[in-house]
Design a protein around this motif. Structure first.
Motif, short mmCIF file in Angstrom:
data_model
loop_
_atom_site.label_atom_id
_atom_site.label_comp_id
_atom_site.label_asym_id
_atom_site.label_seq_id
_atom_site.Cartn_x
_atom_site.Cartn_y
_atom_site.Cartn_z
N PRO A 162 -29.94 -6.13 -86.06
CA PRO A 162 -31.20 -5.68 -85.45
C PRO A 162 -31.77 -6.67 -84.44
CG PRO A 162 -31.22 -5.27 -87.80
CD PRO A 162 -30.03 -6.12 -87.53
N VAL A 163 -31.66 -7.97 -84.76
CA VAL A 163 -32.17 -8.98 -83.82
C VAL A 163 -31.36 -8.96 -82.53
CG1 VAL A 163 -32.44 -11.46 -83.44
CG2 VAL A 163 -33.12 -10.45 -85.62
N LEU A 164 -30.05 -8.80 -82.63
CA LEU A 164 -29.20 -8.74 -81.44
C LEU A 164 -29.57 -7.54 -80.58
CD1 LEU A 164 -26.81 -9.74 -79.78
CD2 LEU A 164 -25.31 -8.37 -81.25
N LEU A 165 -29.79 -6.39 -81.21
CA LEU A 165 -30.20 -5.20 -80.46
C LEU A 165 -31.54 -5.42 -79.77
CD1 LEU A 165 -29.24 -2.35 -82.97
CD2 LEU A 165 -28.05 -2.97 -80.87
N MET A 166 -32.47 -6.10 -80.44
CA MET A 166 -33.77 -6.39 -79.86
C MET A 166 -33.63 -7.31 -78.65
SD MET A 166 -37.12 -8.04 -81.70
CE MET A 166 -36.20 -9.53 -82.12
N VAL A 167 -32.81 -8.35 -78.77
CA VAL A 167 -32.61 -9.30 -77.67
C VAL A 167 -32.00 -8.59 -76.46
CG1 VAL A 167 -31.34 -11.34 -76.93
CG2 VAL A 167 -32.45 -11.31 -79.16
N LEU A 168 -30.99 -7.77 -76.71
CA LEU A 168 -30.36 -7.03 -75.61
C LEU A 168 -31.34 -6.08 -74.95
CD1 LEU A 168 -26.85 -6.22 -77.17
CD2 LEU A 168 -27.41 -7.98 -75.48
N GLY A 169 -32.18 -5.43 -75.76
CA GLY A 169 -33.16 -4.50 -75.21
C GLY A 169 -34.19 -5.20 -74.33
N VAL A 170 -34.71 -6.33 -74.80
CA VAL A 170 -35.69 -7.08 -74.01
C VAL A 170 -35.06 -7.58 -72.71
CG1 VAL A 170 -37.17 -9.13 -73.97
CG2 VAL A 170 -37.02 -7.73 -76.03
N THR A 171 -33.84 -8.08 -72.80
CA THR A 171 -33.15 -8.57 -71.61
C THR A 171 -32.96 -7.46 -70.59
OG1 THR A 171 -31.98 -10.22 -72.95
CG2 THR A 171 -31.09 -9.74 -70.77
N ALA A 172 -32.56 -6.29 -71.05
CA ALA A 172 -32.37 -5.16 -70.13
C ALA A 172 -33.69 -4.74 -69.48
CB ALA A 172 -31.76 -3.98 -70.89
N CYS A 173 -34.77 -4.80 -70.24
CA CYS A 173 -36.09 -4.44 -69.69
C CYS A 173 -36.49 -5.38 -68.56
CB CYS A 173 -37.14 -4.46 -70.79
SG CYS A 173 -37.02 -3.09 -71.98
N HIS A 174 -36.21 -6.66 -68.71
CA HIS A 174 -36.59 -7.63 -67.69
C HIS A 174 -35.68 -7.56 -66.46
CE1 HIS A 174 -39.80 -10.23 -69.35
NE2 HIS A 174 -39.33 -9.83 -70.52
N ILE A 175 -34.42 -7.25 -66.66
CA ILE A 175 -33.47 -7.29 -65.54
C ILE A 175 -33.52 -6.00 -64.71
CG2 ILE A 175 -31.02 -7.36 -64.94
CD1 ILE A 175 -30.57 -9.27 -67.22
N TRP A 176 -33.52 -4.85 -65.35
CA TRP A 176 -33.33 -3.59 -64.63
C TRP A 176 -34.57 -2.72 -64.49
CZ3 TRP A 176 -29.09 -4.76 -68.11
CH2 TRP A 176 -27.94 -5.15 -67.43
N LEU A 177 -35.56 -2.84 -65.35
CA LEU A 177 -36.69 -1.92 -65.27
C LEU A 177 -37.69 -2.23 -64.15
CD1 LEU A 177 -37.61 -1.00 -68.96
CD2 LEU A 177 -36.25 0.27 -67.29
N PRO A 178 -37.97 -3.48 -63.81
CA PRO A 178 -38.94 -3.73 -62.72
C PRO A 178 -38.49 -3.16 -61.38
CG PRO A 178 -38.57 -5.71 -64.03
CD PRO A 178 -37.53 -4.72 -64.44
N GLY A 179 -39.38 -3.24 -60.39
CA GLY A 179 -39.08 -2.68 -59.08
C GLY A 179 -37.89 -3.31 -58.42
N LYS A 180 -37.59 -4.58 -58.71
CA LYS A 180 -36.44 -5.28 -58.16
C LYS A 180 -35.57 -5.78 -59.31
CE LYS A 180 -38.97 -6.95 -54.09
NZ LYS A 180 -39.40 -8.15 -53.33
N GLN A 181 -34.26 -5.74 -59.10
CA GLN A 181 -33.35 -6.24 -60.13
C GLN A 181 -33.36 -7.77 -60.13
OE1 GLN A 181 -29.50 -4.39 -60.20
NE2 GLN A 181 -28.55 -6.09 -61.31
N HIS A 182 -33.46 -8.34 -61.32
CA HIS A 182 -33.55 -9.78 -61.47
C HIS A 182 -32.29 -10.35 -62.09
CE1 HIS A 182 -38.10 -8.83 -61.80
NE2 HIS A 182 -37.79 -9.09 -60.55
#
Length: 281
Positions: A184-204
Motif C-alpha cells: 500500500p505504501v508503494l502504491l501511495m508513493v507511485l500515485g503521489v509521484t504521478a500526480c506531481h509529474i503529469w497532472l499539472p499544466g506542465k510535465q515536470h
C-alpha cells in the motif's frame, strides 16, 4: 544549518501562498471529489477483477486500496464497501464499469486542477485530453492494485520453491508485512509521484518534484498518526453525526491529506521560482 534555514523559508513562503491562494477551499473540493470517487473506483477494481478471473480475492484488493489509511478511519468505509460488493452482481458491476471509471476520474480531475493551481501553471490541455488523462490514471490505478494484489499472493508461493536458498524469516516477512505495509505504501508513493509529474499544466521531472513528494509523504504520515490518535482519544463523532460518523471521519481525513498534497506542490513551485531567479542573476 544553512539547508535547514533555506528549507524553513521556502516552507513558510509555500504555506503563505497556500493560505492566500485559496488552498483551503481547493482542499475541500479535492476531498469531496475524492470521497465521491472512492466507491466508483473500488467498484471498477471489483468489476475488472471479476472480468479477468473469479479466483482473485476481493477483500485483499479492498485492503490494498485502503491499506495506507489509519485503521480507525478505514474500518467503517471498508465495511460499507464490502456490503455493496457482496450484494451486487459482478456482471452488473462489469456493465457499469464505464460509468464507474468516469465518476472515479472526477476525483483525478479535481487533483489535476488543484496541482496546476499550486504550481501556478495554466493548463492548456483541452477538455477531452484532460479527461482522457484522468481516465488513464483511474485505469492504471485499478490495474496497479490488481497487479499488487496478485503479486502479493504469487510471490510468496513462487519463493516457496526456493526454501532452501531463501531464509525462512524472509519468506515469513513476505507473507505478512509485504502485503499489509509495503505494497500500500508503494502504491501511495507511485500515485503521489504521478500526480506531481503529469497532472499539472506542465510535465515536470522527478528531480524537480522530489522535494515536494518527500514533504508530502512525511506530513501525510504525521497527520495520519495524529488524526488517528485524535479519533481514539478525544473525538466523539458518533455522538454528533450518528451513523455518518465514519463518513465524516473519512472526509476530514481526506481534507487533511488534500491540503498536504497541495502544500507539497506549492513547496515545489516556490523552489522552482527561486531557482529561476538565481539562474537569471
Amino acid at each position: 544549518m544553512n539547508w535547514f534555514v533555506s528549507f524553513g523559508r521556502v516552507f513558510l513562503q509555500a504555506a503563505r501562498r497556500f493560505n492566500d491562494g485559496g488552498g483551503w477551499v481547493m482542499s475541500s473540493h479535492v476531498a469531496m471529489s475524492m470521497m465521491l470517487a472512492l466507491f466508483p473506483f473500488v467498484l471498477f477494481i471489483v468489476a475488472l477483477a471479476a472480468t479477468l478471473s473469479q479466483s482473485i480475492d476481493i477483500d485483499n484488493l479492498i485492503d490494498l486500496v485502503f491499506g495506507s489509511w489509519p485503521d480507525e478511519i478505514a474500518a467503517p468505509i471498508t465495511s460499507q464497501v464490502r456490503q455493496v460488493v457482496s450484494h451486487t452482481d459482478s456482471r452488473l458491476l462489469t456493465m457499469g464499469g464505464v460509468l464507474a471509471i468516469y465518476f472515479a476520474s472526477n476525483g483525478v480531475e479535481a487533483v489535476r486542477k488543484a496541482m496546476s493551481s499550486a504550481y501556478q501553471e495554466h493548463d492548456k490541455r483541452s477538455f477531452w485530453r484532460s479527461r482522457l488523462m484522468s481516465l488513464t490514471f483511474v485505469i492504471l490505478g485499478g490495474a496497479g492494485v490488481l497487479v499488487a494484489g496478485t503479486a502479493g499472493v504469487v510471490l510468496p508461493l513462487f519463493l516457496r520453491f526456493f526454501e532452501e536458498a531463501v531464509p525462512g524469516q524472509v519468506l515469513d516477512w513476505l507473507d505478512t508485512d509485504l502485503i499489509t505495509t509495503f505494497v500500500p505504501v508503494l502504491l501511495m508513493v507511485l500515485g503521489v509521484t504521478a500526480c506531481h509529474i503529469w497532472l499539472p499544466g506542465k510535465q515536470h521531472t522527478l528531480r524537480m518534484v522530489l522535494p515536494g513528494i518527500l514533504l508530502t509523504l512525511v506530513l501525510w504520515a504525521a497527520a495520519g498518526a495524529g488524526f488517528s490518535y485524535y479519533l481514539t482519544r478525544f473525538a466523539s463523532y458518533s455522538a454528533t453525526y450518528a451513523g455518518l460518523a465514519g463518513v465524516m471521519s473519512a472526509l476530514i481525513f481526506l481534507y487533511l491529506m488534500s491540503a498536504i498534497l497541495i502544500l507539497g506542490a506549492q513547496f515545489n513551485g516556490v523552489r522552482a521560482e527561486k531557482s529561476t531567479v538565481q539562474s537569471e542573476d
